[in-house]
Design a protein around this motif. Structure first.
Motif, PDB file in Angstrom:
ATOM      1  N   ALA A 293       0.816  -1.394   0.019  1.00 41.65           N
ATOM      2  CA  ALA A 293      -0.011  -0.051   0.238  1.00 41.65           C
ATOM      3  C   ALA A 293       1.007   1.212  -0.020  1.00 41.65           C
ATOM      4  O   ALA A 293       0.504   2.254  -0.585  1.00 41.65           O
ATOM      5  CB  ALA A 293      -0.940   0.021   1.298  1.00 41.65           C
ATOM      6  N   MET A 294       2.004   1.264   0.935  1.00 44.60           N
ATOM      7  CA  MET A 294       2.888   2.433   0.685  1.00 44.60           C
ATOM      8  C   MET A 294       3.731   2.490  -0.545  1.00 44.60           C
ATOM      9  O   MET A 294       3.556   3.624  -1.013  1.00 44.60           O
ATOM     10  CB  MET A 294       4.034   1.945   1.998  1.00 44.60           C
ATOM     11  N   ASP A 295       4.030   1.495  -1.166  1.00 41.89           N
ATOM     12  CA  ASP A 295       4.570   1.585  -2.385  1.00 41.89           C
ATOM     13  C   ASP A 295       3.541   2.172  -3.570  1.00 41.89           C
ATOM     14  O   ASP A 295       3.893   3.119  -4.379  1.00 41.89           O
ATOM     15  CB  ASP A 295       5.041   0.194  -3.106  1.00 41.89           C
ATOM     16  N   ALA A 296       2.174   1.835  -3.307  1.00 37.12           N
ATOM     17  CA  ALA A 296       1.334   2.416  -4.285  1.00 37.12           C
ATOM     18  C   ALA A 296       1.275   3.746  -4.004  1.00 37.12           C
ATOM     19  O   ALA A 296       0.851   4.547  -5.093  1.00 37.12           O
ATOM     20  CB  ALA A 296      -0.005   1.698  -4.214  1.00 37.12           C
ATOM     21  N   ALA A 297       1.026   4.240  -2.793  1.00 37.23           N
ATOM     22  CA  ALA A 297       0.814   5.469  -2.087  1.00 37.23           C
ATOM     23  C   ALA A 297       1.777   6.370  -2.545  1.00 37.23           C
ATOM     24  O   ALA A 297       1.743   7.802  -2.534  1.00 37.23           O
ATOM     25  CB  ALA A 297       0.459   5.631  -0.770  1.00 37.23           C
ATOM     26  N   ALA A 298       2.959   6.106  -3.090  1.00 42.58           N
ATOM     27  CA  ALA A 298       4.082   6.769  -3.498  1.00 42.58           C
ATOM     28  C   ALA A 298       3.789   7.647  -4.704  1.00 42.58           C
ATOM     29  O   ALA A 298       4.682   8.618  -5.021  1.00 42.58           O
ATOM     30  CB  ALA A 298       5.526   5.864  -3.533  1.00 42.58           C
ATOM     31  N   CYS A 299       3.005   7.449  -5.401  1.00 39.97           N
ATOM     32  CA  CYS A 299       2.571   7.922  -6.707  1.00 39.97           C
ATOM     33  C   CYS A 299       2.438   9.409  -6.296  1.00 39.97           C
ATOM     34  O   CYS A 299       1.506   9.647  -5.411  1.00 39.97           O
ATOM     35  CB  CYS A 299       1.117   7.350  -7.345  1.00 39.97           C
ATOM     36  N   ILE A 300       3.027  10.323  -7.182  1.00 39.40           N
ATOM     37  CA  ILE A 300       2.744  11.929  -7.091  1.00 39.40           C
ATOM     38  C   ILE A 300       1.890  12.568  -7.868  1.00 39.40           C
ATOM     39  O   ILE A 300       1.643  13.476  -8.059  1.00 39.40           O
ATOM     40  CB  ILE A 300       4.173  12.338  -6.946  1.00 39.40           C
ATOM     41  N   GLY A 301       1.396  11.611  -8.760  1.00 40.22           N
ATOM     42  CA  GLY A 301       0.248  12.068  -9.774  1.00 40.22           C
ATOM     43  C   GLY A 301       1.083  12.914 -10.759  1.00 40.22           C
ATOM     44  O   GLY A 301       0.323  14.021 -11.230  1.00 40.22           O
ATOM     45  N   CYS A 302       2.029  12.794 -10.986  1.00 39.55           N
ATOM     46  CA  CYS A 302       2.747  13.903 -12.134  1.00 39.55           C
ATOM     47  C   CYS A 302       2.317  13.658 -13.584  1.00 39.55           C
ATOM     48  O   CYS A 302       2.303  14.394 -14.392  1.00 39.55           O
ATOM     49  CB  CYS A 302       4.307  13.637 -11.964  1.00 39.55           C
ATOM     50  N   GLY A 303       1.922  12.226 -13.857  1.00 37.67           N
ATOM     51  CA  GLY A 303       1.451  12.023 -15.180  1.00 37.67           C
ATOM     52  C   GLY A 303       2.208  11.622 -16.169  1.00 37.67           C
ATOM     53  O   GLY A 303       2.102  11.488 -17.525  1.00 37.67           O
ATOM     54  N   ALA A 304       3.692  11.244 -15.764  1.00 41.22           N
ATOM     55  CA  ALA A 304       4.471  10.479 -16.580  1.00 41.22           C
ATOM     56  C   ALA A 304       4.018   9.465 -17.330  1.00 41.22           C
ATOM     57  O   ALA A 304       4.193   9.007 -18.401  1.00 41.22           O
ATOM     58  CB  ALA A 304       5.814  10.505 -15.774  1.00 41.22           C
ATOM     59  N   CYS A 305       3.308   8.628 -16.697  1.00 43.09           N
ATOM     60  CA  CYS A 305       2.677   7.487 -16.974  1.00 43.09           C
ATOM     61  C   CYS A 305       1.808   7.625 -18.312  1.00 43.09           C
ATOM     62  O   CYS A 305       1.748   6.921 -18.981  1.00 43.09           O
ATOM     63  CB  CYS A 305       1.868   6.635 -16.003  1.00 43.09           C
TER      64      CYS A 305
ATOM     65  N   ALA B  93       5.261   1.018 -20.613  1.00 43.93           N
ATOM     66  CA  ALA B  93       6.303   2.141 -20.941  1.00 43.93           C
ATOM     67  C   ALA B  93       5.755   3.016 -19.623  1.00 43.93           C
ATOM     68  O   ALA B  93       6.898   3.725 -18.884  1.00 43.93           O
ATOM     69  CB  ALA B  93       5.700   2.961 -21.713  1.00 43.93           C
ATOM     70  N   CYS B  94       4.610   2.918 -19.091  1.00 40.93           N
ATOM     71  CA  CYS B  94       4.197   3.642 -17.758  1.00 40.93           C
ATOM     72  C   CYS B  94       5.242   3.431 -16.375  1.00 40.93           C
ATOM     73  O   CYS B  94       6.042   4.128 -16.021  1.00 40.93           O
ATOM     74  CB  CYS B  94       3.061   3.483 -17.173  1.00 40.93           C
ATOM     75  N   GLU B  95       5.353   1.992 -16.268  1.00 46.90           N
ATOM     76  CA  GLU B  95       6.343   1.458 -15.326  1.00 46.90           C
ATOM     77  C   GLU B  95       7.735   1.940 -15.376  1.00 46.90           C
ATOM     78  O   GLU B  95       8.498   2.192 -14.537  1.00 46.90           O
ATOM     79  CB  GLU B  95       6.375   0.166 -15.015  1.00 46.90           C
ATOM     80  N   ALA B  96       8.183   2.067 -16.698  1.00 49.49           N
ATOM     81  CA  ALA B  96       9.683   2.219 -16.940  1.00 49.49           C
ATOM     82  C   ALA B  96       9.938   3.859 -16.911  1.00 49.49           C
ATOM     83  O   ALA B  96      11.089   4.100 -16.437  1.00 49.49           O
ATOM     84  CB  ALA B  96      10.007   1.935 -18.464  1.00 49.49           C
ATOM     85  N   GLU B  97       8.901   4.488 -16.818  1.00 50.98           N
ATOM     86  CA  GLU B  97       9.000   6.142 -16.724  1.00 50.98           C
ATOM     87  C   GLU B  97       8.534   6.615 -15.285  1.00 50.98           C
ATOM     88  O   GLU B  97       8.834   7.781 -15.187  1.00 50.98           O
ATOM     89  CB  GLU B  97       8.163   6.928 -17.775  1.00 50.98           C
ATOM     90  N   CYS B  98       7.880   5.917 -14.636  1.00 49.82           N
ATOM     91  CA  CYS B  98       7.423   6.480 -13.317  1.00 49.82           C
ATOM     92  C   CYS B  98       8.498   6.687 -12.370  1.00 49.82           C
ATOM     93  O   CYS B  98       9.453   6.157 -12.241  1.00 49.82           O
ATOM     94  CB  CYS B  98       6.656   5.172 -12.521  1.00 49.82           C
ATOM     95  N   PRO B  99       8.742   7.951 -12.007  1.00 55.89           N
ATOM     96  CA  PRO B  99       9.668   8.499 -11.096  1.00 55.89           C
ATOM     97  C   PRO B  99       9.714   7.785  -9.797  1.00 55.89           C
ATOM     98  O   PRO B  99      10.615   7.803  -9.028  1.00 55.89           O
ATOM     99  CB  PRO B  99       9.401   9.958 -10.807  1.00 55.89           C
ATOM    100  N   LYS B 100       8.484   7.411  -9.628  1.00 59.23           N
ATOM    101  CA  LYS B 100       8.203   6.555  -8.107  1.00 59.23           C
ATOM    102  C   LYS B 100       8.317   4.892  -8.245  1.00 59.23           C
ATOM    103  O   LYS B 100       7.761   4.395  -7.411  1.00 59.23           O
ATOM    104  CB  LYS B 100       7.050   6.992  -7.458  1.00 59.23           C
ATOM    105  N   GLU B 101       8.529   4.645  -9.386  1.00 57.82           N
ATOM    106  CA  GLU B 101       8.768   3.137  -9.695  1.00 57.82           C
ATOM    107  C   GLU B 101       7.546   2.378  -9.172  1.00 57.82           C
ATOM    108  O   GLU B 101       7.781   1.185  -8.758  1.00 57.82           O
ATOM    109  CB  GLU B 101       9.964   2.588  -9.109  1.00 57.82           C
ATOM    110  N   ILE B 102       6.135   2.829  -9.602  1.00 52.18           N
ATOM    111  CA  ILE B 102       4.973   2.206  -9.132  1.00 52.18           C
ATOM    112  C   ILE B 102       4.953   1.051 -10.290  1.00 52.18           C
ATOM    113  O   ILE B 102       5.049   1.177 -11.486  1.00 52.18           O
ATOM    114  CB  ILE B 102       3.944   2.974  -9.550  1.00 52.18           C
TER     115      ILE B 102
END
Lengths: 225, 246
Positions: free
Chosen positions: B153-165, B219-228
Motif C-alpha cells: 500500500a505504501m509503495d502504491a501511495a508513493a505515486c505523486i500524480g505527475c502524469g509521466a505514465c 512504458a508507464c512503469e519504465a518512466e514512473c519517477p516513483k517506480e510504481i
C-alpha cells in the motif's frame, strides 16, 4: 456492437484477453491436427481428422462459437485502438523512446496482417472444403468417401509464392502471440512477483513453438511432397 | 557546456504551437535541468522576450508538478526521477535537447510546456478517498495490518500524480495512476469498505475523461519517477472484475 462500445476500458480488456486466450487454444488444436499432414506417411490421418472436424455435430456448432470469438476479439481490438488514437490527437514531434515491450507497440499492425491472412486462408481451404468455391478431390479411407483436404493443401504449397506468404503471415502471428499471451494474463489480473516472469517466458516460448510448428508445414510440404 | 534547445512554444490553449530553437552557453553540468531552464528564461527576459512557461514547485522530487517530455522521454534521460532531479551531466556538450509538453487529450496545454492535469483530480474526486466519520483520533494500531500489505500500500501511495505514465504511454492511458490510487486503499482494511464502489467510479471517470486504454506496453512503469509497478494495474483489474461479478 453498441454493447461492446459501452463497456468500460477494463471490461473491454478483460473480454479481449479471454477471447485471445480462447483463440490461442484453437491455434493449439489446429496445429496439432495440421501436423498430422507431415507426420503420417500418406496423410490419411489428416484427411480423417479434417473429415471428423467437418462433420461432427458438436464441432459444427462449436465453430460458430469460434467465429464469435474472432469477431469479438477483432471488434474490441478496433474499438480499443481507435479510442487510443483519440486519446492523443497531437502526437509528440520527437519520437517517444521509453522502454517497453517491443511487439506491444505493433499489435494493431500484426493484427491487420493476420486478418488479411485469415481471409486468404479461408479462401484457400475452408470455403473450398465447404464446397462454396473452387474444387476439391475425394479420397476413400476405410470405405468412407471424404474430401481430399491433404491434396488441396499439397497443391497450394507446391506454389512457392504461397509458401513464402504463409511463412511471413505466420511470423506475424508469432509476433502477435509474443505480446498477447502474457498480456492476457496481466489484463485478467493474474500478476504475481514470482510467476509473472515465468508466464512471460512461457508465453514467448509458446509463441515461438507454435510459429515454428505452423511454418514447418508449408516448408516440409514444398520440399518433400 | 553548450546546448541547442528545441522548445515547444504555444502562447495559449487554442494557439498553434511550434518549436523554437534557443542556443544556450556555459551551463554547469552540475546544475539541474530546471536550473538550466531558469538560466534560459533569465536570458530571454533580459532580451525582452517572453520566458518559457513550465510547471515546477518543490524541486525535490515529491510534489509531481514538474513535467517535460525531454528527448522522447517523460522527465528526460534517466530512470526513476522527476525532471527537477535530472542533471545536465546526463547530456553531452553540443547536444540538441528537444523539450515538449505532456501530450494527451485529457491534459490540454495551458501555455508552452505547461499542461492542465486536473483530470487526475477529477479521478480522485470520483472515489480516491476513504470516508470517515468525525470523532476522536483512532489508536494507531487498532486495526492490525499485515506487513506485506502495508508495504505494498505504501509503495502504491508513493505515486505523486505527475502524469509521466500518461505521457509515456502510446495510448495516453492513465491506468498506472488510477491503479496506484485504487491499490493503496484496496490493500488496507480501512479502504476495503468502499473498495467496490471506488474502483467502479474511478475507472468510469477515467474513461469518461478520455484517457486511452491500457495495452500492457509497460512504458508507464519504465518512466514512473516513483517506480510504481504494473502489478497495481493487474490488482485494479482484479478489483474491477470482483466488483462487477459480486
Amino acid at each position: 456492437m453498441s454493447n461492446l462500445l459501452s463497456l468500460s476500458s477494463v471490461a473491454k480488456k478483460i473480454w479481449m484477453s479471454l477471447m485471445g486466450l480462447f483463440l490461442f487454444t484453437f491455434l493449439l488444436v489446429h496445429l496439432s491436427l495440421n501436423l498430422t499432414m507431415i507426420t503420417s506417411p500418406d496423410s490419411g490421418l489428416f484427411n480423417e481428422a479434417a473429415h471428423f472436424m467437418g462433420t461432427n455435430p458438436f464441432i459444427q456448432v462449436f465453430q460458430w462459437v469460434l467465429f464469435a470469438g474472432f469477431i469479438v476479439h477483432i471488434i474490441l481490438g478496433l474499438i480499443l485502438q481507435v479510442q487510443n488514437w483519440m486519446a492523443r490527437p497531437n502526437a509528440y514531434k520527437k519520437k517517444a523512446s521509453s522502454e517497453q515491450s517491443f511487439f506491444s507497440k505493433y499489435m494493431i499492425h500484426t493484427a491487420v496482417v493476420i486478418f488479411v491472412f485469415l481471409i486468404i486462408h479461408f479462401l484457400n481451404f475452408f470455403l473450398v472444403a465447404k464446397g462454396l468455391i473452387g474444387e476439391i478431390g475425394e479420397v476413400t479411407i476405410d470405405g468412407v468417401t471424404m474430401e481430399d483436404m491433404a491434396g488441396l493443401v499439397f497443391d497450394l504449397f507446391a506454389n512457392p509464392a504461397y509458401v513464402v506468404f504463409y511463412i511471413i503471415a505466420l511470423l506475424f502471428l508469432g509476433f502477435h502471440l509474443d505480446h498477447g499471451i502474457q498480456s492476457a494474463f496481466q489484463s485478467l489480473g493474474l500478476n504475481h512477483p514470482k510467476y509473472t516472469p515465468c508466464i512471460k517466458n512461457a508465453g514467448r516460448l509458446l509463441a515461438i513453438v507454435i510459429t515454428l510448428g505452423y511454418v514447418l508445414i508449408p516448408l516440409v510440404i514444398y520440399f518433400t511432397k | 557546456m553548450d546546448l541547442k534547445l528545441k522548445i515547444w512554444r504555444q502562447s495559449g490553449p487554442d494557439a498553434k504551437g511550434e518549436f523554437k530553437e534557443y542556443p544556450i552557453q556555459d551551463i554547469s553540468k552540475d546544475s539541474s535541468f530546471l536550473e538550466m531552464m531558469d538560466v534560459l528564461n533569465e536570458q530571454l527576459v533580459s532580451k525582452g522576450e517572453e520566458p518559457v512557461a513550465f510547471d515546477h514547485d518543490c524541486r525535490e522530487g515529491i510534489c509531481g508538478m514538474c513535467s517535460l517530455f525531454i528527448n522522447g522521454r517523460p522527465h528526460g534521460p534517466d530512470d526513476a526521477i522527476t525532471t527537477c532531479q535530472l542533471h545536465m551531466r546526463k547530456f553531452h556538450d553540443g547536444e540538441t535537447v528537444t523539450i515538449e509538453p505532456w501530450r494527451a487529450k485529457p491534459f490540454p496545454i495551458i501555455k508552452d510546456l505547461m499542461v492542465d492535469r486536473s483530470a487526475f483530480d477529477e479521478i480522485i474526486q470520483a472515489g480516491g478517498f476513504v470516508s470517515v466519520s468525525t470523532g476522536g483520533v483512532p489508536d494507531a494500531n487498532a486495526i492490525p495490518i499485515k506487513k506485506v500489505n502495508a508495504d505494498l500500500a505504501m509503495d502504491a501511495a508513493a505515486c505523486i500524480g505527475c502524469g509521466a505514465c500518461v505521457a509515456a504511454c502510446k495510448n495516453a492511458s492513465a491506468m498506472l495512476f488510477v491503479s496506484a490510487k485504487v491499490s493503496q486503499f484496496a490493500l488496507l482494511p480501512q479502504g476495503r469498505v468502499e473498495a467496490k464502489e471506488r474502483v467502479e467510479k474511478m475507472v468510469a471517470k477515467m474513461d469518461d475523461i478520455g484517457f486511452g486504454n491500457c495495452t500492457n506496453t509497460y512504458a508507464c512503469e519504465a518512466e514512473c519517477p516513483k517506480e510504481i509497478s504494473v502489478a497495481n494495474i493487474a490488482r485494479m483489474n482484479r478489483e474491477f472484475f470482483a466488483a462487477k461479478v459480486s
